[in-house]
Design a protein around this motif. Structure first.
Motif, PDB file in Angstrom:
ATOM      1  N   LYS A 189       0.853  -1.103   0.157  1.00  0.00           N
ATOM      2  CA  LYS A 189      -0.014  -0.106  -0.019  1.00  0.00           C
ATOM      3  C   LYS A 189       0.928   1.276   0.053  1.00  0.00           C
ATOM      4  N   GLU A 190       2.026   1.055   0.691  1.00  0.00           N
ATOM      5  CA  GLU A 190       3.040   2.474   0.812  1.00  0.00           C
ATOM      6  C   GLU A 190       4.207   1.762   1.096  1.00  0.00           C
ATOM      7  N   PRO A 191       5.285   2.495   0.751  1.00  0.00           N
ATOM      8  CA  PRO A 191       6.735   1.881   1.270  1.00  0.00           C
ATOM      9  C   PRO A 191       6.580   1.267   2.659  1.00  0.00           C
ATOM     10  N   ASP A 192       7.160   0.197   2.796  1.00  0.00           N
ATOM     11  CA  ASP A 192       7.030  -0.587   4.217  1.00  0.00           C
ATOM     12  C   ASP A 192       5.726  -0.707   4.884  1.00  0.00           C
ATOM     13  N   GLN A 193       4.618  -1.016   4.172  1.00  0.00           N
ATOM     14  CA  GLN A 193       3.215  -1.226   4.496  1.00  0.00           C
ATOM     15  C   GLN A 193       2.607  -2.242   3.487  1.00  0.00           C
TER      16      GLN A 193
END
Length: 150
Positions: free
Chosen positions: A117-121
């Motif tokens: 969904k997002e960097p690191d997520q």
């Protein structure tokens, strides 16, 4: 993170089961006290026996709230890089059949999707069916969304 997501994607479609859990009257009564929902079909065995349920039944929201506990016994892929998981919500919840006091229930869990969904997520979507032992209809069906932070 791509390696982790690829590994998790290999789990899509697999059915995993929790351990069985007895939903007893004490659990139902405690949930009624916590939620201030003392409707007789949950807490009065005598009156509830005269209903089509034939006895007391767990609140639908009690069945739903048991999911975090049931999930602790579901074999999950190892995710060493995950720092935190967050309940993101549900796309769908249906209370299909009541769980009578004293019956056992378990969760059948199917990973439907996993995406960054997002960097690191990343987010996972799971279909959950709460089964009642010796009952052809499930207690609950739901689509549960969880976010993970790496």
């Amino acid at each position: 993170m791509t390696g982790l997501l690829d590994e998790l994607r290999s789990e899509i479609g697999m059915v995993r089961y929790s351990d069985w859990l007895t939903v007893d009257q004490t659990m139902i009564d405690r949930f009624a006290d916590a939620t201030y929902d003392h409707q007789f079909i949950h807490v009065d065995p005598v009156r509830a026996a005269a209903t089509p349920f034939g006895g007391t039944v767990a609140h639908g929201f009690l069945t739903l709230s048991l999911l975090p506990h049931l999930m602790t016994s579901v074999a999950q892929p190892v995710m060493p890089a995950v720092r935190m998981g967050v309940n993101y919500g549900f796309d769908r919840v249906r209370f299909v059949h009541p769980v009578r006091a004293g019956r056992r229930a378990r969760a059948a869990v199917i990973l439907v999707a996993i995406e960054e969904k997002e960097p690191d997520q990343f987010q996972q979507i799971q279909d959950i069916v709460v089964e009642i032992e010796d009952q052809p209809k499930p207690a609950l069906i739901a689509t549960w969304i969880t976010r993970f932070i790496i």
